[in-house]
Design a protein around this motif. Sequence first.
Motif, PDB file in Angstrom:
ATOM      1  N   GLU A  81      29.310  45.568  51.894  1.00 20.89           N
ATOM      2  CA  GLU A  81      30.019  44.588  52.813  1.00 20.89           C
ATOM      3  C   GLU A  81      30.852  45.112  53.864  1.00 20.89           C
ATOM      4  N   LYS A  82      31.808  45.789  53.194  1.00 20.68           N
ATOM      5  CA  LYS A  82      33.015  46.373  53.980  1.00 20.68           C
ATOM      6  C   LYS A  82      32.333  47.281  54.927  1.00 20.68           C
ATOM      7  N   GLN A  83      31.374  48.111  54.817  1.00 18.77           N
ATOM      8  CA  GLN A  83      30.996  49.167  55.788  1.00 18.77           C
ATOM      9  C   GLN A  83      30.265  48.274  56.846  1.00 18.77           C
ATOM     10  N   TYR A  84      29.548  47.226  56.353  1.00 24.95           N
ATOM     11  CA  TYR A  84      28.860  46.366  57.384  1.00 24.95           C
ATOM     12  C   TYR A  84      29.667  45.700  58.228  1.00 24.95           C
ATOM     13  N   GLY A  85      30.977  45.455  57.470  1.00 25.77           N
ATOM     14  CA  GLY A  85      31.697  44.803  58.724  1.00 25.77           C
ATOM     15  C   GLY A  85      32.524  45.468  59.529  1.00 25.77           C
ATOM     16  N   ARG A  86      32.445  46.845  59.430  1.00 25.22           N
ATOM     17  CA  ARG A  86      32.997  47.868  60.297  1.00 25.22           C
ATOM     18  C   ARG A  86      31.915  48.205  61.480  1.00 25.22           C
ATOM     19  N   MET A  87      30.684  47.339  61.472  1.00 23.27           N
ATOM     20  CA  MET A  87      29.560  47.618  62.537  1.00 23.27           C
ATOM     21  C   MET A  87      30.222  47.277  63.891  1.00 23.27           C
ATOM     22  N   ARG A  93      20.076  41.388  55.123  1.00 26.79           N
ATOM     23  CA  ARG A  93      20.441  40.308  54.305  1.00 26.79           C
ATOM     24  C   ARG A  93      21.466  40.923  53.236  1.00 26.79           C
ATOM     25  N   ILE A  94      22.401  39.933  52.838  1.00 26.81           N
ATOM     26  CA  ILE A  94      23.266  40.075  51.986  1.00 26.81           C
ATOM     27  C   ILE A  94      22.489  40.139  50.338  1.00 26.81           C
ATOM     28  N   CYS A  95      23.170  41.027  49.592  1.00 24.92           N
ATOM     29  CA  CYS A  95      22.630  41.028  48.178  1.00 24.92           C
ATOM     30  C   CYS A  95      23.757  41.095  47.245  1.00 24.92           C
ATOM     31  N   ARG A  96      23.635  40.493  46.215  1.00 20.73           N
ATOM     32  CA  ARG A  96      24.814  40.565  45.079  1.00 20.73           C
ATOM     33  C   ARG A  96      24.683  41.660  44.017  1.00 20.73           C
ATOM     34  N   GLY A  97      24.895  42.667  44.408  1.00 20.26           N
ATOM     35  CA  GLY A  97      25.004  44.050  43.751  1.00 20.26           C
ATOM     36  C   GLY A  97      23.896  44.748  43.988  1.00 20.26           C
ATOM     37  N   PRO A  98      23.987  46.030  43.215  1.00 20.76           N
ATOM     38  CA  PRO A  98      22.681  47.182  43.286  1.00 20.76           C
ATOM     39  C   PRO A  98      21.624  46.584  42.809  1.00 20.76           C
ATOM     40  N   GLU A  99      21.816  45.684  41.535  1.00 18.85           N
ATOM     41  CA  GLU A  99      20.565  45.150  40.932  1.00 18.85           C
ATOM     42  C   GLU A  99      19.583  44.462  41.920  1.00 18.85           C
ATOM     43  N   ASN A 100      20.507  43.659  42.599  1.00 19.87           N
ATOM     44  CA  ASN A 100      19.787  42.659  43.538  1.00 19.87           C
ATOM     45  C   ASN A 100      19.201  43.281  44.813  1.00 19.87           C
ATOM     46  N   LEU A 140      30.065  32.383  57.610  1.00 18.93           N
ATOM     47  CA  LEU A 140      29.597  32.932  56.645  1.00 18.93           C
ATOM     48  C   LEU A 140      30.441  32.478  55.552  1.00 18.93           C
ATOM     49  N   LEU A 141      29.770  31.512  54.515  1.00 18.53           N
ATOM     50  CA  LEU A 141      30.413  31.351  53.355  1.00 18.53           C
ATOM     51  C   LEU A 141      30.026  31.762  51.970  1.00 18.53           C
ATOM     52  N   PHE A 142      30.733  32.242  50.945  1.00 18.41           N
ATOM     53  CA  PHE A 142      30.045  32.861  49.833  1.00 18.41           C
ATOM     54  C   PHE A 142      30.520  31.951  48.766  1.00 18.41           C
ATOM     55  N   MET A 165      28.996  40.280  33.080  1.00 19.21           N
ATOM     56  CA  MET A 165      30.386  40.145  32.361  1.00 19.21           C
ATOM     57  C   MET A 165      31.650  39.291  32.968  1.00 19.21           C
ATOM     58  N   PRO A 166      32.156  38.460  32.234  1.00 23.40           N
ATOM     59  CA  PRO A 166      33.405  37.902  32.530  1.00 23.40           C
ATOM     60  C   PRO A 166      34.539  38.809  33.202  1.00 23.40           C
ATOM     61  N   GLY A 167      35.008  38.379  34.322  1.00 29.88           N
ATOM     62  CA  GLY A 167      36.072  39.316  34.994  1.00 29.88           C
ATOM     63  C   GLY A 167      35.843  40.333  35.847  1.00 29.88           C
ATOM     64  N   GLU A 168      34.147  40.780  35.521  1.00 31.39           N
ATOM     65  CA  GLU A 168      33.580  41.734  36.404  1.00 31.39           C
ATOM     66  C   GLU A 168      33.726  41.451  37.915  1.00 31.39           C
ATOM     67  N   GLU A 169      34.119  42.247  38.865  1.00 26.37           N
ATOM     68  CA  GLU A 169      33.848  41.885  40.339  1.00 26.37           C
ATOM     69  C   GLU A 169      32.638  42.060  40.829  1.00 26.37           C
ATOM     70  N   VAL A 170      31.983  41.226  41.669  1.00 25.39           N
ATOM     71  CA  VAL A 170      30.683  41.414  42.136  1.00 25.39           C
ATOM     72  C   VAL A 170      30.935  42.112  43.439  1.00 25.39           C
ATOM     73  N   ARG A 171      30.005  43.073  43.535  1.00 27.98           N
ATOM     74  CA  ARG A 171      30.280  43.889  44.693  1.00 27.98           C
ATOM     75  C   ARG A 171      28.707  43.314  45.651  1.00 27.98           C
ATOM     76  N   TYR A 172      29.246  42.796  46.790  1.00 21.50           N
ATOM     77  CA  TYR A 172      28.135  42.628  47.758  1.00 21.50           C
ATOM     78  C   TYR A 172      27.763  43.750  48.589  1.00 21.50           C
ATOM     79  N   MET A 173      26.437  43.750  48.805  1.00 21.40           N
ATOM     80  CA  MET A 173      25.919  44.763  49.638  1.00 21.40           C
ATOM     81  C   MET A 173      25.147  44.312  50.583  1.00 21.40           C
ATOM     82  N   ARG A 174      24.638  44.980  51.485  1.00 23.90           N
ATOM     83  CA  ARG A 174      23.648  44.511  52.660  1.00 23.90           C
ATOM     84  C   ARG A 174      22.529  45.426  52.652  1.00 23.90           C
ATOM     85  N   LEU A 175      21.327  44.939  52.897  1.00 21.92           N
ATOM     86  CA  LEU A 175      20.170  45.797  52.956  1.00 21.92           C
ATOM     87  C   LEU A 175      19.735  45.802  54.298  1.00 21.92           C
ATOM     88  N   LEU A 176      19.504  46.705  54.941  1.00 17.67           N
ATOM     89  CA  LEU A 176      19.108  46.628  56.288  1.00 17.67           C
ATOM     90  C   LEU A 176      17.854  47.062  56.210  1.00 17.67           C
TER      91      LEU A 176
END
Length: 109
Positions: A82-88, A50-57, A107-109, A1-12
């Motif tokens: 991504e915020k939690q991973y960044g606090r490692m 790895r970085i993932c683009r949202g929970p579906e990914n 790391l560029l997005f 959806m337009p304007g919806e913020e993407v929530r990046y996640m890390r899968l360890l």
Amino acid sequence: MPGEEVRYMRLLVFFDLPVKEKEDQREANRFRNFLLRDGYDRVQLSVYARICRGPENVETHIRRLKHNLPPRGCVRLLQVTEKQYGRMLLLVGDMPAMEKKAATQLLLF
């Protein structure tokens, strides 16, 4: 959806795989190579992320991991924001060469 913020996640992925027998070594190497080909970065000897683009990914990659599991051993998954991973915290004596290299990468997005 337009304007919806993407929530990046890390899968360890954490794993302990047997490597005493030749076949076990082949399976462990096959699994590690799958992780690298699928976009995971090695964090430690048996820890990949790895970085993932949202929970579906994240769910897509979990299905791919399940499909490529080695027949023996133990594999654990942890998903964090991504915020939690960044606090490692990284606690080391002399910094290994692998960490020195990773510290200079951007790391560029």
